[in-house]
Design a protein around this motif. Structure first.
Motif, PDB file in Angstrom:
ATOM      1  N   ILE A 231     -43.624 -59.690  -6.548  1.00 41.54           N
ATOM      2  CA  ILE A 231     -42.389 -60.477  -6.662  1.00 41.54           C
ATOM      3  C   ILE A 231     -41.522 -59.861  -7.761  1.00 41.54           C
ATOM      4  CG2 ILE A 231     -41.373 -62.741  -7.056  1.00 41.54           C
ATOM      5  CD1 ILE A 231     -44.076 -63.981  -6.365  1.00 41.54           C
ATOM      6  N   SER A 232     -40.291 -59.530  -7.425  1.00 43.54           N
ATOM      7  CA  SER A 232     -39.340 -58.967  -8.381  1.00 43.54           C
ATOM      8  C   SER A 232     -38.270 -59.979  -8.730  1.00 43.54           C
ATOM      9  CB  SER A 232     -38.664 -57.716  -7.789  1.00 43.54           C
ATOM     10  OG  SER A 232     -39.584 -56.669  -7.600  1.00 43.54           O
ATOM     11  N   CYS A 233     -37.868 -59.998  -9.987  1.00 45.57           N
ATOM     12  CA  CYS A 233     -36.720 -60.782 -10.435  1.00 45.57           C
ATOM     13  C   CYS A 233     -35.590 -59.808 -10.739  1.00 45.57           C
ATOM     14  CB  CYS A 233     -37.067 -61.601 -11.677  1.00 45.57           C
ATOM     15  SG  CYS A 233     -35.666 -62.513 -12.359  1.00 45.57           S
ATOM     16  N   ILE A 234     -34.502 -59.896  -9.980  1.00 46.98           N
ATOM     17  CA  ILE A 234     -33.381 -58.974 -10.151  1.00 46.98           C
ATOM     18  C   ILE A 234     -32.514 -59.461 -11.312  1.00 46.98           C
ATOM     19  CG2 ILE A 234     -31.332 -57.987  -9.035  1.00 46.98           C
ATOM     20  CD1 ILE A 234     -32.966 -58.566  -6.352  1.00 46.98           C
ATOM     21  N   THR A 235     -32.471 -58.679 -12.370  1.00 46.93           N
ATOM     22  CA  THR A 235     -31.788 -59.109 -13.593  1.00 46.93           C
ATOM     23  C   THR A 235     -30.403 -58.499 -13.758  1.00 46.93           C
ATOM     24  OG1 THR A 235     -32.907 -57.341 -14.817  1.00 46.93           O
ATOM     25  CG2 THR A 235     -33.961 -59.514 -14.817  1.00 46.93           C
ATOM     26  N   ASP A 236     -30.109 -57.452 -13.018  1.00 49.89           N
ATOM     27  CA  ASP A 236     -28.800 -56.797 -13.121  1.00 49.89           C
ATOM     28  C   ASP A 236     -28.578 -55.976 -11.870  1.00 49.89           C
ATOM     29  OD1 ASP A 236     -29.377 -53.621 -14.023  1.00 49.89           O
ATOM     30  OD2 ASP A 236     -30.979 -55.020 -14.498  1.00 49.89           O
ATOM     31  N   MET A 237     -27.310 -55.641 -11.617  1.00 43.58           N
ATOM     32  CA  MET A 237     -26.994 -54.802 -10.472  1.00 43.58           C
ATOM     33  C   MET A 237     -26.908 -53.350 -10.916  1.00 43.58           C
ATOM     34  SD  MET A 237     -27.230 -56.848  -8.071  1.00 43.58           S
ATOM     35  CE  MET A 237     -26.853 -55.626  -6.793  1.00 43.58           C
ATOM     36  N   ALA A 238     -27.622 -52.500 -10.195  1.00 42.47           N
ATOM     37  CA  ALA A 238     -27.690 -51.087 -10.522  1.00 42.47           C
ATOM     38  C   ALA A 238     -27.095 -50.289  -9.357  1.00 42.47           C
ATOM     39  CB  ALA A 238     -29.130 -50.677 -10.791  1.00 42.47           C
ATOM     40  N   ILE A 239     -25.806 -50.510  -9.115  1.00 46.14           N
ATOM     41  CA  ILE A 239     -25.074 -49.802  -8.058  1.00 46.14           C
ATOM     42  C   ILE A 239     -24.499 -48.534  -8.664  1.00 46.14           C
ATOM     43  CG2 ILE A 239     -23.270 -49.964  -6.315  1.00 46.14           C
ATOM     44  CD1 ILE A 239     -25.543 -51.994  -5.961  1.00 46.14           C
ATOM     45  N   GLY A 240     -24.963 -47.390  -8.185  1.00 42.26           N
ATOM     46  CA  GLY A 240     -24.619 -46.121  -8.821  1.00 42.26           C
ATOM     47  C   GLY A 240     -23.139 -45.861  -8.944  1.00 42.26           C
ATOM     48  N   GLU A 241     -22.341 -46.279  -7.930  1.00 46.14           N
ATOM     49  CA  GLU A 241     -20.909 -45.980  -7.941  1.00 46.14           C
ATOM     50  C   GLU A 241     -20.139 -46.839  -8.945  1.00 46.14           C
ATOM     51  OE1 GLU A 241     -22.534 -45.059  -3.848  1.00 46.14           O
ATOM     52  OE2 GLU A 241     -22.767 -46.628  -5.363  1.00 46.14           O
ATOM     53  N   THR A 242     -20.695 -47.990  -9.315  1.00 42.68           N
ATOM     54  CA  THR A 242     -19.980 -48.914 -10.210  1.00 42.68           C
ATOM     55  C   THR A 242     -20.874 -49.385 -11.350  1.00 42.68           C
ATOM     56  OG1 THR A 242     -20.619 -50.814  -8.828  1.00 42.68           O
ATOM     57  CG2 THR A 242     -18.500 -49.737  -8.339  1.00 42.68           C
ATOM     58  N   ILE A 243     -21.798 -48.544 -11.771  1.00 40.37           N
ATOM     59  CA  ILE A 243     -22.797 -48.942 -12.752  1.00 40.37           C
ATOM     60  C   ILE A 243     -22.151 -49.319 -14.085  1.00 40.37           C
ATOM     61  CG2 ILE A 243     -23.201 -46.559 -13.516  1.00 40.37           C
ATOM     62  CD1 ILE A 243     -26.117 -47.317 -13.966  1.00 40.37           C
ATOM     63  N   GLU A 244     -22.675 -50.393 -14.672  1.00 41.94           N
ATOM     64  CA  GLU A 244     -22.267 -50.809 -16.013  1.00 41.94           C
ATOM     65  C   GLU A 244     -23.489 -50.775 -16.920  1.00 41.94           C
ATOM     66  OE1 GLU A 244     -20.415 -54.603 -15.823  1.00 41.94           O
ATOM     67  OE2 GLU A 244     -18.827 -53.971 -14.442  1.00 41.94           O
ATOM     68  N   GLY A 245     -23.265 -50.599 -18.204  1.00 39.83           N
ATOM     69  CA  GLY A 245     -24.374 -50.542 -19.150  1.00 39.83           C
ATOM     70  C   GLY A 245     -25.159 -51.839 -19.180  1.00 39.83           C
ATOM     71  N   ILE A 246     -26.459 -51.739 -19.480  1.00 41.32           N
ATOM     72  CA  ILE A 246     -27.335 -52.906 -19.549  1.00 41.32           C
ATOM     73  C   ILE A 246     -28.281 -52.715 -20.726  1.00 41.32           C
ATOM     74  CG2 ILE A 246     -29.025 -51.896 -17.966  1.00 41.32           C
ATOM     75  CD1 ILE A 246     -28.144 -55.633 -18.136  1.00 41.32           C
ATOM     76  N   THR A 247     -28.648 -53.801 -21.383  1.00 40.92           N
ATOM     77  CA  THR A 247     -29.602 -53.754 -22.496  1.00 40.92           C
ATOM     78  C   THR A 247     -30.839 -54.569 -22.127  1.00 40.92           C
ATOM     79  OG1 THR A 247     -28.773 -55.750 -23.603  1.00 40.92           O
ATOM     80  CG2 THR A 247     -27.683 -53.644 -24.126  1.00 40.92           C
ATOM     81  N   HIS A 248     -31.922 -54.314 -22.834  1.00 43.47           N
ATOM     82  CA  HIS A 248     -33.154 -55.067 -22.587  1.00 43.47           C
ATOM     83  C   HIS A 248     -32.944 -56.552 -22.860  1.00 43.47           C
ATOM     84  CE1 HIS A 248     -37.415 -55.796 -22.121  1.00 43.47           C
ATOM     85  NE2 HIS A 248     -37.469 -56.374 -23.307  1.00 43.47           N
ATOM     86  N   GLN A 249     -32.129 -56.875 -23.861  1.00 45.46           N
ATOM     87  CA  GLN A 249     -31.845 -58.269 -24.182  1.00 45.46           C
ATOM     88  C   GLN A 249     -31.154 -58.966 -23.010  1.00 45.46           C
ATOM     89  OE1 GLN A 249     -32.823 -60.117 -26.720  1.00 45.46           O
ATOM     90  NE2 GLN A 249     -31.791 -61.908 -25.849  1.00 45.46           N
ATOM     91  N   GLU A 250     -30.224 -58.271 -22.366  1.00 47.66           N
ATOM     92  CA  GLU A 250     -29.533 -58.854 -21.211  1.00 47.66           C
ATOM     93  C   GLU A 250     -30.501 -59.058 -20.051  1.00 47.66           C
ATOM     94  OE1 GLU A 250     -24.997 -57.147 -21.749  1.00 47.66           O
ATOM     95  OE2 GLU A 250     -26.566 -55.789 -21.051  1.00 47.66           O
ATOM     96  N   VAL A 251     -31.433 -58.126 -19.871  1.00 48.18           N
ATOM     97  CA  VAL A 251     -32.456 -58.273 -18.838  1.00 48.18           C
ATOM     98  C   VAL A 251     -33.268 -59.533 -19.080  1.00 48.18           C
ATOM     99  CG1 VAL A 251     -34.628 -57.297 -17.984  1.00 48.18           C
ATOM    100  CG2 VAL A 251     -32.629 -55.823 -18.271  1.00 48.18           C
ATOM    101  N   MET A 252     -33.668 -59.742 -20.339  1.00 43.37           N
ATOM    102  CA  MET A 252     -34.481 -60.901 -20.688  1.00 43.37           C
ATOM    103  C   MET A 252     -33.710 -62.206 -20.470  1.00 43.37           C
ATOM    104  SD  MET A 252     -37.478 -59.829 -21.744  1.00 43.37           S
ATOM    105  CE  MET A 252     -38.129 -61.099 -22.825  1.00 43.37           C
ATOM    106  N   GLU A 253     -32.422 -62.192 -20.751  1.00 43.05           N
ATOM    107  CA  GLU A 253     -31.617 -63.406 -20.598  1.00 43.05           C
ATOM    108  C   GLU A 253     -31.515 -63.833 -19.139  1.00 43.05           C
ATOM    109  OE1 GLU A 253     -27.950 -62.434 -22.475  1.00 43.05           O
ATOM    110  OE2 GLU A 253     -28.737 -62.634 -24.524  1.00 43.05           O
ATOM    111  N   VAL A 254     -31.298 -62.877 -18.243  1.00 38.15           N
ATOM    112  CA  VAL A 254     -31.202 -63.215 -16.821  1.00 38.15           C
ATOM    113  C   VAL A 254     -32.561 -63.653 -16.291  1.00 38.15           C
ATOM    114  CG1 VAL A 254     -30.648 -62.362 -14.513  1.00 38.15           C
ATOM    115  CG2 VAL A 254     -29.254 -61.663 -16.469  1.00 38.15           C
TER     116      VAL A 254
END
Length: 284
Positions: A231-254
């Motif tokens: 089971i995966s929990c999707i914490t951010d969108m990783a779309i290569g064409e429109t990628i935005e920066g992400i931090t571990h803290q943001e992953v934990m929050e989602v």
């Protein structure tokens, strides 16, 4: 360091001395999802640093302990925090706890993670049942001397994730009124998040989500003929064409926001399943 049968048995024997209950389901709880272990009843808590031959978790948000007890009446052993290839451990070390789970009697494994979504139909906070995986870590935990006592030299990975458990998870989600995704988990080594070009490549190869764990543990569990639910929990969108920066803290929050649905799903999966779903020996 290569894993030996003696090491596995020594760890298992130490755990047996601390916790009398014999688990039949192992749980690996990923980033931000470890609180489910706090709901285990008749719990015995065992710090990784005290268990013979166990590595120790170095990732923020991982408590670094085994919890043995019952969840929805099922005897379980849960890892509050896992080990990763990027921490500097070998593939054999990060999958060592799965070997110990099997030695202790676990016939099934529920493995969870926080990950990035590459499928444009997904969104942060979604849960996804893993149908299959792509091992892009550059390593394989089964390299080296084969542990013949646990499985064959050349194990088949065509059905790594047990179809009956996948179907059961979707039924459980439907009963809860949850909409969940399904797809392919692409595993990379980390610890860097992927570049845009790399994400486009992985998506074109068939990946729906990307993460830094899960696949090594699933491969070792499959080697030992364990039933596996991912089971995966999707914490951010990783779309290569429109990628935005992400931090571990943001992953934990989602992951924290998705936690109630995640916990409800896992609990319902355990509560509503025929015991034979989890204990392979009873099926034979």
């Amino acid at each position: 360091m290569m894993t030996t049968v003696k090491m596995i048995q020594e760890s298992a024997e130490w755990i047996k001395q601390q916790a009398e209950m014999k688990p039949i389901v192992g749980l690996i709880l990923g980033s931000g999802l470890g609180d489910l272990a706090d709901e285990i009843e008749k719990a015995v808590y065992l710090s990784y640093e005290n268990i013979p031959h166990f590595p120790t978790s170095t990732v923020a948000g991982h408590k670094g302990q085994l919890v043995v007890g019952t969840l929805e009446g099922i005897p379980v052993m849960a890892m509050q925090g896992r080990f990763h290839f990027y921490e500097g451990y070998s593939m054999q070390e990060i999958t060592f706890p799965v070997r110990v789970m099997k030695e202790l009697g676990c016939e099934s494994l529920i493995v969870t993670n926080a990950c990035g979504g590459m499928n444009e139909n997904f969104q942060p906070g979604d849960l996804m049942i893993i149908d299959d995986h792509i091992n892009f870590t550059g390593g394989n935990p089964l390299i080296g001397e084969n542990l013949d006592e646990y499985g064959p030299r050349f194990p088949d990975m065509s059905t790594t994730y047990t179809p009956a458990l996948r179907d059961h998870a979707f039924e459980a989600a439907e009963k809860l009124g949850q909409t969940i995704q399904r797809g392919v988990y692409a595993a990379v080594s980390g610890p860097t998040y992927m570049s845009g070009a790399e994400l486009i490549m992985l998506r074109k190869l068939g990946g729906d989500v990307v993460g830094m764990s899960t696949v090594p543990e699933a491969m070792v569990a499959r080697h030992m003929s364990m039933n596996i639910l991912g089971i995966s929990c999707i914490t951010d969108m990783a779309i290569g064409e429109t990628i935005e920066g992400i931090t571990h803290q943001e992953v934990m929050e989602v992951a924290a926001k998705a936690k109630p649905r995640f916990k409800a799903l896992v609990r319902h999966v355990l509560a509503s399943g025929d015991r034979r779903l989890w204990n392979q020996k009873e099926e034979e």
